[in-house]
Scaffold this motif. Sequence first.
Motif, PDB file in Angstrom:
ATOM      1  N   GLN A  49     -48.405 107.217  27.575  1.00 32.04           N
ATOM      2  CA  GLN A  49     -48.119 108.114  28.828  1.00 32.04           C
ATOM      3  C   GLN A  49     -48.525 107.276  29.940  1.00 32.04           C
ATOM      4  OE1 GLN A  49     -49.887 111.905  29.398  1.00 32.04           O
ATOM      5  NE2 GLN A  49     -48.244 112.753  30.714  1.00 32.04           N
ATOM      6  N   PHE A  61     -43.648 119.433  31.100  1.00 24.98           N
ATOM      7  CA  PHE A  61     -42.813 118.544  30.219  1.00 24.98           C
ATOM      8  C   PHE A  61     -41.744 119.495  29.581  1.00 24.98           C
ATOM      9  CE2 PHE A  61     -44.776 114.633  30.772  1.00 24.98           C
ATOM     10  CZ  PHE A  61     -45.953 114.578  31.210  1.00 24.98           C
ATOM     11  N   MET A  86     -52.700 106.026  28.870  1.00 21.26           N
ATOM     12  CA  MET A  86     -53.294 107.108  28.259  1.00 21.26           C
ATOM     13  C   MET A  86     -52.408 107.029  26.859  1.00 21.26           C
ATOM     14  SD  MET A  86     -55.019 109.984  27.856  1.00 21.26           S
ATOM     15  CE  MET A  86     -55.334 110.959  29.344  1.00 21.26           C
ATOM     16  N   PHE A 145     -50.777 118.255  20.344  1.00 20.63           N
ATOM     17  CA  PHE A 145     -51.388 117.125  20.772  1.00 20.63           C
ATOM     18  C   PHE A 145     -52.841 117.235  20.727  1.00 20.63           C
ATOM     19  CE2 PHE A 145     -47.911 114.810  22.621  1.00 20.63           C
ATOM     20  CZ  PHE A 145     -46.849 115.772  22.411  1.00 20.63           C
ATOM     21  N   GLY A 146     -53.614 116.111  20.739  1.00 12.15           N
ATOM     22  CA  GLY A 146     -54.934 115.646  20.836  1.00 12.15           C
ATOM     23  C   GLY A 146     -55.189 115.607  22.476  1.00 12.15           C
ATOM     24  N   PRO A 147     -56.271 115.549  22.788  1.00 11.02           N
ATOM     25  CA  PRO A 147     -56.731 115.469  24.168  1.00 11.02           C
ATOM     26  C   PRO A 147     -56.508 114.076  24.675  1.00 11.02           C
ATOM     27  CG  PRO A 147     -58.963 115.064  22.762  1.00 11.02           C
ATOM     28  CD  PRO A 147     -57.577 115.393  21.753  1.00 11.02           C
ATOM     29  N   GLY A 148     -56.252 113.254  23.941  1.00  9.36           N
ATOM     30  CA  GLY A 148     -55.814 111.726  24.625  1.00  9.36           C
ATOM     31  C   GLY A 148     -57.015 110.998  24.635  1.00  9.36           C
ATOM     32  N   ILE A 168     -38.386 114.291  18.665  1.00  8.92           N
ATOM     33  CA  ILE A 168     -38.477 115.130  19.894  1.00  8.92           C
ATOM     34  C   ILE A 168     -38.445 114.277  20.927  1.00  8.92           C
ATOM     35  CG2 ILE A 168     -39.877 116.570  21.300  1.00  8.92           C
ATOM     36  CD1 ILE A 168     -40.686 118.179  18.999  1.00  8.92           C
ATOM     37  N   LEU A 189     -43.813 110.557  28.512  1.00  5.36           N
ATOM     38  CA  LEU A 189     -44.263 110.054  27.106  1.00  5.36           C
ATOM     39  C   LEU A 189     -43.271 109.172  26.498  1.00  5.36           C
ATOM     40  CD1 LEU A 189     -45.728 112.946  27.819  1.00  5.36           C
ATOM     41  CD2 LEU A 189     -45.823 113.098  25.221  1.00  5.36           C
ATOM     42  N   PHE A 203     -39.093 113.804  24.979  1.00  8.74           N
ATOM     43  CA  PHE A 203     -39.694 114.652  26.151  1.00  8.74           C
ATOM     44  C   PHE A 203     -38.989 114.066  27.491  1.00  8.74           C
ATOM     45  CE2 PHE A 203     -43.251 116.517  24.531  1.00  8.74           C
ATOM     46  CZ  PHE A 203     -43.352 116.005  23.317  1.00  8.74           C
ATOM     47  N   GLY A 204     -38.985 114.933  28.438  1.00 10.34           N
ATOM     48  CA  GLY A 204     -38.534 114.772  29.952  1.00 10.34           C
ATOM     49  C   GLY A 204     -39.934 113.896  30.597  1.00 10.34           C
ATOM     50  N   GLN A 250     -44.881 120.205  18.251  1.00  8.75           N
ATOM     51  CA  GLN A 250     -45.864 119.095  17.967  1.00  8.75           C
ATOM     52  C   GLN A 250     -47.301 119.911  18.735  1.00  8.75           C
ATOM     53  OE1 GLN A 250     -44.680 115.258  19.189  1.00  8.75           O
ATOM     54  NE2 GLN A 250     -42.944 115.389  18.101  1.00  8.75           N
ATOM     55  N   TYR A 298     -48.098 108.514  21.129  1.00  9.12           N
ATOM     56  CA  TYR A 298     -47.207 108.324  22.322  1.00  9.12           C
ATOM     57  C   TYR A 298     -48.123 107.571  23.240  1.00  9.12           C
ATOM     58  CZ  TYR A 298     -44.199 112.155  20.852  1.00  9.12           C
ATOM     59  OH  TYR A 298     -43.355 113.019  20.290  1.00  9.12           O
ATOM     60  N   GLY A 317     -56.423 115.394  32.781  1.00  7.23           N
ATOM     61  CA  GLY A 317     -57.101 114.836  31.753  1.00  7.23           C
ATOM     62  C   GLY A 317     -57.135 115.514  30.187  1.00  7.23           C
ATOM     63  N   GLN A 318     -56.137 116.128  29.999  1.00  6.24           N
ATOM     64  CA  GLN A 318     -56.130 116.907  28.673  1.00  6.24           C
ATOM     65  C   GLN A 318     -54.606 116.524  27.964  1.00  6.24           C
ATOM     66  OE1 GLN A 318     -58.508 118.747  27.481  1.00  6.24           O
ATOM     67  NE2 GLN A 318     -59.570 118.468  29.468  1.00  6.24           N
ATOM     68  N   GLY A 319     -54.596 116.680  26.535  1.00  5.76           N
ATOM     69  CA  GLY A 319     -53.392 116.757  25.935  1.00  5.76           C
ATOM     70  C   GLY A 319     -52.212 117.734  26.330  1.00  5.76           C
ATOM     71  N   LEU A 320     -51.178 117.729  25.553  1.00  8.63           N
ATOM     72  CA  LEU A 320     -50.162 118.637  25.964  1.00  8.63           C
ATOM     73  C   LEU A 320     -50.255 119.978  25.203  1.00  8.63           C
ATOM     74  CD1 LEU A 320     -48.910 115.758  26.991  1.00  8.63           C
ATOM     75  CD2 LEU A 320     -46.717 116.938  26.458  1.00  8.63           C
ATOM     76  N   GLN A 321     -49.992 121.012  25.982  1.00  9.42           N
ATOM     77  CA  GLN A 321     -50.236 122.312  24.887  1.00  9.42           C
ATOM     78  C   GLN A 321     -48.722 122.986  25.180  1.00  9.42           C
ATOM     79  OE1 GLN A 321     -52.896 125.400  26.895  1.00  9.42           O
ATOM     80  NE2 GLN A 321     -52.626 126.622  25.305  1.00  9.42           N
ATOM     81  N   TYR A 369     -43.953 121.999  27.320  1.00 11.42           N
ATOM     82  CA  TYR A 369     -45.338 121.812  27.333  1.00 11.42           C
ATOM     83  C   TYR A 369     -46.133 121.721  28.674  1.00 11.42           C
ATOM     84  CZ  TYR A 369     -44.600 120.643  22.344  1.00 11.42           C
ATOM     85  OH  TYR A 369     -44.389 120.424  21.002  1.00 11.42           O
ATOM     86  N   LEU A 396     -51.560 109.318  23.402  1.00 10.95           N
ATOM     87  CA  LEU A 396     -51.728 110.808  22.959  1.00 10.95           C
ATOM     88  C   LEU A 396     -51.205 110.650  21.644  1.00 10.95           C
ATOM     89  CD1 LEU A 396     -49.975 112.620  25.958  1.00 10.95           C
ATOM     90  CD2 LEU A 396     -52.439 112.899  25.163  1.00 10.95           C
ATOM     91  N   ARG A 418     -62.434 109.732  23.987  1.00 17.07           N
ATOM     92  CA  ARG A 418     -61.640 110.091  25.234  1.00 17.07           C
ATOM     93  C   ARG A 418     -61.192 108.729  26.276  1.00 17.07           C
ATOM     94  NH1 ARG A 418     -61.349 115.347  26.669  1.00 17.07           N
ATOM     95  NH2 ARG A 418     -59.787 114.699  27.901  1.00 17.07           N
TER      96      ARG A 418
END
Lengths: 115, 114
Positions: free
Chosen positions: B37, A90, B88, B105-108, A103, B43, A105-106, B103, B35, A41-45, A36, B90, B9
Amino acid sequence: AQSVTQPDIHITVSEGASLELRCNYSYGATPYLFWYVQSPGQGLQLLLKYFSGDTLVQGIKGFEAEFKRSQSSFNLRKPSVHWSDAAEYFCAVGPRGNRDDKIIFGKGTRLHILP
Amino acid sequence: DVKVTQSSRYLVKRTGEKVFLECVQDMDHENMFWYRQDPGLGLRLIYFSYDVKMKEKGDIPEGYSVSREKKERFSLILESASTNQTSMYLCASGSTSPFIDTQYFGPGTRLTVL
């Protein structure tokens, strides 16, 4: 115990250079494997995932990863990085067939790009 | 495309306040996750849910509770916020059909507790 290790907390590369981010896992059986990316400032993709078959997996944004069972590794690569690749990456592993597992995560590798 | 939205946010609360963080997904996923972070810690899973009205503790549930009254909505509740819950947060959703999958994810929500 199940775990995911990303040995590099920070990596700095020059724009246009190649990139390899390392990921090693400890798991009872071959897990599902994910990479990912998280931009500031964003979530994970999701970049890419490996479930079975060809051990070289292609993802979005020009990334690829190679699963090496003998080394318990799933390293992420890109032949030529762009400034927009600066982000946190990640690695994650997931169980096969057991919906009650989670799941893992590292801790992430932060990528810095030099102009 | 899968969409996971979080109600705020940025959020600033005071110590002792009750805090609600809301998460909504639009893909009919069975699983939802919360989660937190923090720098250097990655996470950490607080709670997750595999079905409506079902919840399971993650790795760090202390000081938190959750609610899942509808499939698409998963709420995280801080019963009495403390400064060490500044973080943060998530939310994620995913399918387990037929196995654990990606999974989303939302923007947090960046929560600050003063």
